[in-house]
Motif scaffolding. Structure first.
Motif, mmCIF file in Angstrom:
data_model
loop_
_atom_site.group_PDB
_atom_site.id
_atom_site.type_symbol
_atom_site.label_atom_id
_atom_site.label_comp_id
_atom_site.label_asym_id
_atom_site.label_seq_id
_atom_site.Cartn_x
_atom_site.Cartn_y
_atom_site.Cartn_z
ATOM 1 N N LYS A 1 -16.175 -4.989 2.519
ATOM 2 C CA LYS A 1 -14.821 -4.623 2.117
ATOM 3 C C LYS A 1 -14.320 -5.381 0.891
ATOM 4 C CE LYS A 1 -13.007 -3.017 6.507
ATOM 5 N NZ LYS A 1 -11.893 -3.157 7.449
ATOM 6 N N GLY B 1 -2.288 2.085 -8.791
ATOM 7 C CA GLY B 1 -3.202 1.797 -7.688
ATOM 8 C C GLY B 1 -3.933 0.483 -7.817
ATOM 9 N N ASN C 1 0.804 -1.203 0.000
ATOM 10 C CA ASN C 1 0.000 0.000 0.000
ATOM 11 C C ASN C 1 0.849 1.270 0.000
ATOM 12 O OD1 ASN C 1 -2.531 1.127 -0.061
ATOM 13 N ND2 ASN C 1 -2.813 1.116 2.135
ATOM 14 N N GLU D 1 3.750 5.229 -4.539
ATOM 15 C CA GLU D 1 3.215 6.534 -4.915
ATOM 16 C C GLU D 1 3.126 6.692 -6.426
ATOM 17 O OE1 GLU D 1 5.413 9.615 -3.025
ATOM 18 O OE2 GLU D 1 5.218 8.704 -1.049
ATOM 19 N N ILE E 1 -7.332 -2.792 2.133
ATOM 20 C CA ILE E 1 -6.795 -1.674 1.345
ATOM 21 C C ILE E 1 -7.974 -0.862 0.819
ATOM 22 C CG2 ILE E 1 -5.502 -1.029 -0.724
ATOM 23 C CD1 ILE E 1 -3.925 -3.662 -0.335
ATOM 24 N N ARG E 2 -8.030 0.409 1.159
ATOM 25 C CA ARG E 2 -9.189 1.224 0.813
ATOM 26 C C ARG E 2 -8.956 2.144 -0.390
ATOM 27 N NH1 ARG E 2 -12.071 -2.045 2.117
ATOM 28 N NH2 ARG E 2 -13.473 -0.808 0.900
ATOM 29 N N ASP E 3 -7.755 2.628 -0.593
ATOM 30 C CA ASP E 3 -7.544 3.638 -1.628
ATOM 31 C C ASP E 3 -6.946 3.086 -2.912
ATOM 32 O OD1 ASP E 3 -5.167 3.094 -0.359
ATOM 33 O OD2 ASP E 3 -4.376 5.121 -0.558
ATOM 34 N N LYS E 4 -6.791 1.798 -2.982
ATOM 35 C CA LYS E 4 -6.281 1.125 -4.178
ATOM 36 C C LYS E 4 -7.129 -0.114 -4.419
ATOM 37 C CE LYS E 4 -1.508 2.678 -3.501
ATOM 38 N NZ LYS E 4 -1.880 3.954 -3.063
ATOM 39 N N GLN E 5 -6.927 -0.782 -5.532
ATOM 40 C CA GLN E 5 -7.712 -1.960 -5.842
ATOM 41 C C GLN E 5 -6.807 -3.174 -5.960
ATOM 42 O OE1 GLN E 5 -9.996 -1.736 -9.459
ATOM 43 N NE2 GLN E 5 -11.228 -3.497 -8.906
#
Length: 89
Positions: free
Chosen positions: A72, A9, A2, A5, A36-40
């Motif tokens: 989730k 993502g 995670n 940068e 993991i919330r901001d990526k897949q």
């Protein structure tokens, strides 16, 4: 997993059970990915196939997801006849 940068993502795992692993390790992978919330993350896996380990375990999807929060993750099951590509909301 995670911290990147400069990545798009998304991370995909293709048949992680084919490698010398055990059911608990796969369960940990599924849990980590579900948090993991901001990526897949996408995991492609066969079910009911033997794992290549000393315990002769089989990939049991029900065990892999039993303790995951159903909000989730999105589970898409394909049968042998159906091919599916769908937009994930």
């Amino acid at each position: 997993m995670n911290n990147g940068e400069n990545t798009p993502g998304i991370i995909m795992f293709d048949e992680p059970g084919q490698h010398r692993t055990n059911l608990n390790s796969l369960k940990a992978l599924f849990k980590a990915c579900s948090n993991i919330r901001d990526k897949q993350s996408i995991i492609f896996t066969s079910i009911d196939k033997p794992l290549n380990n000393e315990e002769n375990e089989k990939i049991d999807l029900d065990i892999l997801i039993e303790n995951l929060d159903v909000n989730k993750y999105k589970l898409i099951r394909l049968d042998n006849m159906l091919k599916v590509i769908q937009k994930i909301e």
